[in-house]
Design a protein around this motif. Structure first.
Motif, PDB file in Angstrom:
ATOM      1  N   HIS A   1       4.599  -6.395  -2.382  1.00  0.00           N
ATOM      2  CA  HIS A   1       3.485  -6.386  -3.319  1.00  0.00           C
ATOM      3  C   HIS A   1       2.175  -6.173  -2.571  1.00  0.00           C
ATOM      4  O   HIS A   1       1.320  -5.377  -2.993  1.00  0.00           O
ATOM      5  N   ALA A   2       2.013  -6.871  -1.432  1.00  0.00           N
ATOM      6  CA  ALA A   2       0.796  -6.708  -0.636  1.00  0.00           C
ATOM      7  C   ALA A   2       0.688  -5.277  -0.122  1.00  0.00           C
ATOM      8  O   ALA A   2      -0.400  -4.674  -0.154  1.00  0.00           O
ATOM      9  N   ALA A   3       1.796  -4.716   0.346  1.00  0.00           N
ATOM     10  CA  ALA A   3       1.789  -3.333   0.841  1.00  0.00           C
ATOM     11  C   ALA A   3       1.450  -2.361  -0.292  1.00  0.00           C
ATOM     12  O   ALA A   3       0.663  -1.419  -0.099  1.00  0.00           O
ATOM     13  N   LEU A   4       2.025  -2.602  -1.458  1.00  0.00           N
ATOM     14  CA  LEU A   4       1.748  -1.723  -2.605  1.00  0.00           C
ATOM     15  C   LEU A   4       0.296  -1.862  -3.065  1.00  0.00           C
ATOM     16  O   LEU A   4      -0.332  -0.865  -3.457  1.00  0.00           O
ATOM     17  N   GLN A   5      -0.244  -3.068  -3.004  1.00  0.00           N
ATOM     18  CA  GLN A   5      -1.649  -3.246  -3.366  1.00  0.00           C
ATOM     19  C   GLN A   5      -2.547  -2.500  -2.388  1.00  0.00           C
ATOM     20  O   GLN A   5      -3.529  -1.850  -2.802  1.00  0.00           O
TER      21      GLN A   5
ATOM     22  N   HIS B   1      -4.965   0.530  -3.307  1.00  0.00           N
ATOM     23  CA  HIS B   1      -6.394   0.544  -2.965  1.00  0.00           C
ATOM     24  C   HIS B   1      -6.761   1.846  -2.249  1.00  0.00           C
ATOM     25  O   HIS B   1      -7.779   2.468  -2.565  1.00  0.00           O
ATOM     26  N   LEU B   2      -5.914   2.257  -1.307  1.00  0.00           N
ATOM     27  CA  LEU B   2      -6.182   3.508  -0.572  1.00  0.00           C
ATOM     28  C   LEU B   2      -6.135   4.712  -1.513  1.00  0.00           C
ATOM     29  O   LEU B   2      -6.988   5.609  -1.435  1.00  0.00           O
ATOM     30  N   LEU B   3      -5.130   4.728  -2.412  1.00  0.00           N
ATOM     31  CA  LEU B   3      -5.037   5.847  -3.363  1.00  0.00           C
ATOM     32  C   LEU B   3      -6.214   5.845  -4.332  1.00  0.00           C
ATOM     33  O   LEU B   3      -6.713   6.924  -4.710  1.00  0.00           O
TER      34      LEU B   3
END
Length: 178
Positions: free
Chosen positions: A126-130, A134-136
């Motif tokens: 979840h942290a990686a996807l967040q 954010h980057l996207l």
């Protein structure tokens, strides 16, 4: 046998039951020894004193009474032994239930550990996807800004082209008129 003794030491109910059973057995043994000693004493007294028939009859009645008391005590002891056997069966059943519950507990602890591991993995994902989101999102904002700039530049160039075409058309009209 060692496991059974450890189970007894760890289970206070089992320890109490075993203590009560041991006390009952000791009482039974004490009653039997006392009864045997009384019978022996009565016998020696009878033959040593050589009492007359009346005293002998009384003594026999007393012995018969003691025998009845011993039979009654024997019946009571037998009932206590049966109760002990029932308690032992109950204890065995309780021990089996405890073992099954301990196995279930161990299984649930393993399942909980796996669930915690899965939860931690899901949190990391979840942290990686967040972070990726954010980057996207930042990239999207940059692309939208660049797109807006390109549209503005495109509109400006189109207006310039139209202006040049009008100038070229009016220049062509002037040359044709001349």
């Amino acid at each position: 046998m060692q496991d059974f003794l450890v189970t007894i030491e760890n289970d206070s109910t089992l320890m109490l039951t075993m203590g009560v059973a041991l006390a009952v057995l000791l009482i039974i043994l004490l009653v039997i020894v006392v009864s045997a000693m009384k019978v022996k004493t009565y016998k020696e007294t009878y033959w040593d004193t050589k009492v007359d028939n009346e005293e002998k009859t009384a003594y026999i009645a007393e012995l018969e009474h003691a025998l009845e008391a011993s039979k009654h005590q024997n019946t009571t002891d037998q009932q206590a032994l049966e109760a002990f056997a029932e308690t032992r069966e109950t204890l065995k059943s309780t021990s089996e239930t405890l073992h099954a519950l301990q196995e279930k507990h161990t299984s649930l602890e393993k399942e909980l550990a796996q669930t915690r591991t899965d939860l931690e993995n899901a949190r990391e994902m979840h942290a990686a996807l967040q972070e990726e989101h954010h980057l996207l999102k930042e990239r999207h904002e940059v692309v939208v800004e660049e797109n807006s700039r390109c549209r503005t530049n495109n509109a400006r160039l189109l207006m310039k082209l139209e202006s040049m075409e009008r100038q070229g058309a009016s220049h062509n009209h002037k040359e044709q008129d001349s």
